[in-house]
Design an enzyme around this catalytic site. Sequence first.
Site, PDB file in Angstrom:
ATOM      1  N   HIS A  88       0.880  -1.162   0.000  1.00 47.76           N
ATOM      2  CA  HIS A  88       0.000   0.000   0.000  1.00 47.76           C
ATOM      3  C   HIS A  88       0.923   1.219   0.000  1.00 47.76           C
ATOM      4  O   HIS A  88       2.078   1.128   0.445  1.00 47.76           O
ATOM      5  CB  HIS A  88      -0.899   0.014   1.241  1.00 47.76           C
ATOM      6  CG  HIS A  88      -1.935  -1.075   1.194  1.00 47.76           C
ATOM      7  ND1 HIS A  88      -2.045  -2.030   2.165  1.00 47.76           N
ATOM      8  CD2 HIS A  88      -2.897  -1.334   0.277  1.00 47.76           C
ATOM      9  CE1 HIS A  88      -3.030  -2.858   1.845  1.00 47.76           C
ATOM     10  NE2 HIS A  88      -3.564  -2.457   0.710  1.00 47.76           N
ATOM     11  N   ASP A 118       2.344   1.678   3.305  1.00 43.82           N
ATOM     12  CA  ASP A 118       3.295   0.641   3.742  1.00 43.82           C
ATOM     13  C   ASP A 118       4.681   1.064   3.273  1.00 43.82           C
ATOM     14  O   ASP A 118       5.673   0.871   3.973  1.00 43.82           O
ATOM     15  CB  ASP A 118       3.018  -0.717   3.065  1.00 43.82           C
ATOM     16  CG  ASP A 118       1.699  -1.357   3.472  1.00 43.82           C
ATOM     17  OD1 ASP A 118       1.341  -1.265   4.653  1.00 43.82           O
ATOM     18  OD2 ASP A 118       1.047  -1.957   2.592  1.00 43.82           O
ATOM     19  N   GLU A 147      -9.028  -4.303  -8.472  1.00 45.52           N
ATOM     20  CA  GLU A 147      -9.273  -5.542  -7.708  1.00 45.52           C
ATOM     21  C   GLU A 147     -10.743  -5.588  -7.297  1.00 45.52           C
ATOM     22  O   GLU A 147     -11.141  -4.986  -6.302  1.00 45.52           O
ATOM     23  CB  GLU A 147      -8.364  -5.588  -6.475  1.00 45.52           C
ATOM     24  CG  GLU A 147      -8.538  -6.873  -5.674  1.00 45.52           C
ATOM     25  CD  GLU A 147      -7.605  -6.967  -4.464  1.00 45.52           C
ATOM     26  OE1 GLU A 147      -6.482  -6.428  -4.503  1.00 45.52           O
ATOM     27  OE2 GLU A 147      -8.017  -7.573  -3.473  1.00 45.52           O
ATOM     28  N   GLU A 171      -8.898 -11.626  -6.962  1.00 43.21           N
ATOM     29  CA  GLU A 171      -8.728 -12.303  -5.670  1.00 43.21           C
ATOM     30  C   GLU A 171      -9.758 -13.417  -5.548  1.00 43.21           C
ATOM     31  O   GLU A 171     -10.959 -13.198  -5.699  1.00 43.21           O
ATOM     32  CB  GLU A 171      -8.873 -11.297  -4.526  1.00 43.21           C
ATOM     33  CG  GLU A 171      -8.859 -11.995  -3.177  1.00 43.21           C
ATOM     34  CD  GLU A 171      -8.445 -11.128  -2.010  1.00 43.21           C
ATOM     35  OE1 GLU A 171      -7.628 -10.205  -2.187  1.00 43.21           O
ATOM     36  OE2 GLU A 171      -8.948 -11.401  -0.908  1.00 43.21           O
ATOM     37  N   HIS A 186     -12.726 -12.825  -3.206  1.00 39.95           N
ATOM     38  CA  HIS A 186     -13.666 -11.809  -3.684  1.00 39.95           C
ATOM     39  C   HIS A 186     -14.621 -12.391  -4.733  1.00 39.95           C
ATOM     40  O   HIS A 186     -15.790 -12.013  -4.789  1.00 39.95           O
ATOM     41  CB  HIS A 186     -12.908 -10.613  -4.272  1.00 39.95           C
ATOM     42  CG  HIS A 186     -12.069  -9.893  -3.260  1.00 39.95           C
ATOM     43  ND1 HIS A 186     -11.319  -8.785  -3.571  1.00 39.95           N
ATOM     44  CD2 HIS A 186     -11.851 -10.105  -1.941  1.00 39.95           C
ATOM     45  CE1 HIS A 186     -10.677  -8.360  -2.496  1.00 39.95           C
ATOM     46  NE2 HIS A 186     -10.984  -9.159  -1.500  1.00 39.95           N
ATOM     47  N   ASP A 223     -14.980 -11.480   4.467  1.00 40.89           N
ATOM     48  CA  ASP A 223     -13.800 -11.824   3.672  1.00 40.89           C
ATOM     49  C   ASP A 223     -12.785 -12.536   4.569  1.00 40.89           C
ATOM     50  O   ASP A 223     -12.249 -11.945   5.495  1.00 40.89           O
ATOM     51  CB  ASP A 223     -13.212 -10.507   3.121  1.00 40.89           C
ATOM     52  CG  ASP A 223     -12.126 -10.735   2.106  1.00 40.89           C
ATOM     53  OD1 ASP A 223     -11.887 -11.894   1.722  1.00 40.89           O
ATOM     54  OD2 ASP A 223     -11.517  -9.735   1.684  1.00 40.89           O
ATOM     55  N   ASP A 231      -9.886 -14.543   3.630  1.00 40.21           N
ATOM     56  CA  ASP A 231      -8.469 -14.605   3.256  1.00 40.21           C
ATOM     57  C   ASP A 231      -7.764 -15.833   3.816  1.00 40.21           C
ATOM     58  O   ASP A 231      -6.649 -15.746   4.359  1.00 40.21           O
ATOM     59  CB  ASP A 231      -7.718 -13.327   3.702  1.00 40.21           C
ATOM     60  CG  ASP A 231      -8.234 -12.073   3.014  1.00 40.21           C
ATOM     61  OD1 ASP A 231      -8.846 -12.180   1.941  1.00 40.21           O
ATOM     62  OD2 ASP A 231      -8.011 -10.974   3.563  1.00 40.21           O
TER      63      ASP A 231
END
Length: 344
Positions: free
Chosen positions: A49, A52, A174, A210, A213, A248, A250
């Site tokens: 990001h 980040d 995304e 993803e 998703h 979500d 993950d």
Amino acid sequence: MAGKFRFTFGPWNIHEGADPFGPDVRKPMTFDQKLPLFKKLGFDGVQFHDDDAVPELNNLTAAKIKAEAKALKAKLDNEGLYAEFVAPRLWFDERTIDGGFTSNCPKCRAFAKERFKKSIDIANVLGAPLIVLWFAREGTYIREAKDSKVAVERIAQVIDEMLEYDKKIKIAVEPKPNEPMDHTYIPTTGHAIALGLLTRDPSRVGVNIESAHCILANLDPSDEMGFALAHNKLFSVHLNDQNSLKFDQDKSFGAVDIRRAFNQVRILDKHSYGKNGESVGLDVKVMRTQKQDVNLKHLSNSITIFNDLLAISRGLNQKLIDELIAARDYEELELLIIHALMGK
Ligand code: XLS
Ligand code: MG
């Protein structure tokens, strides 16, 4: 037919375990502590990001942002890692409570655009060819709050301006249908590709698919990937897993539905994914219950599962598969696949 697979993840995939119902359960690790782990865990690249890469970037001048990004690039080089993409994190700031690009507040939209530009500047310093746009809060809790036509036009307009701002950068949308919003704009691969058509250079607008998703949209991830591949739009993938239509999750790749994971590996491999330098991102989160000293297994396990499924896929008797397809004996084909997945 053979993919070239290089794996990446983002610093957020090493996670302290907080959820909406409880606090951290593991100690935070600094970025510098995480960096040497990438290679050890079998990864070649890092996803970022914008914040980040350059923390607190809202308070920094353009020159300072570039200097920090340069220092980061040196660290990556030192570890032998590449930066895959930069994604503007538009869902944390108080200015983006009601979305960024689709906010009803012009100042907030201007802020979102600025962050997009800063992400591009950072990506250029890091040598990352790609910006990922996950549209977290670009949606509504109630339909009457925003006009969906205007919202899509606003998103397209910003992407269009960014394609002009930087003549080389590629943008991977995304898609995700919900969470945190009730309904998010651009919920599927098809929407993302169609969004690109509203911009000046659709060839530079693709998708980051993803798995979780797609499942949240009640779609099959491998078919979504096939759709994107047919359009030359699969710029990146975020492999993980998801147990039906809920929040979500993950989960580690393949942890819920190994056949669904197998088909994702197979479609990528069959169509030589990675030949243009694309990466296999693993957007996985460790279980909250996992203790500190074993908090990285979701990452290495996901690669192991990917490679195991790849070996199974490549080991299949393609001649026999073709014969069964020609005979339309899909029951026998199903048994063949299930047996292969069972190691029989
Ligand atoms: C969240 C997204 C996020 C993106 C990067 O659901 O998957 O992690 O991949 O912004
Ligand atoms: Mg993701």
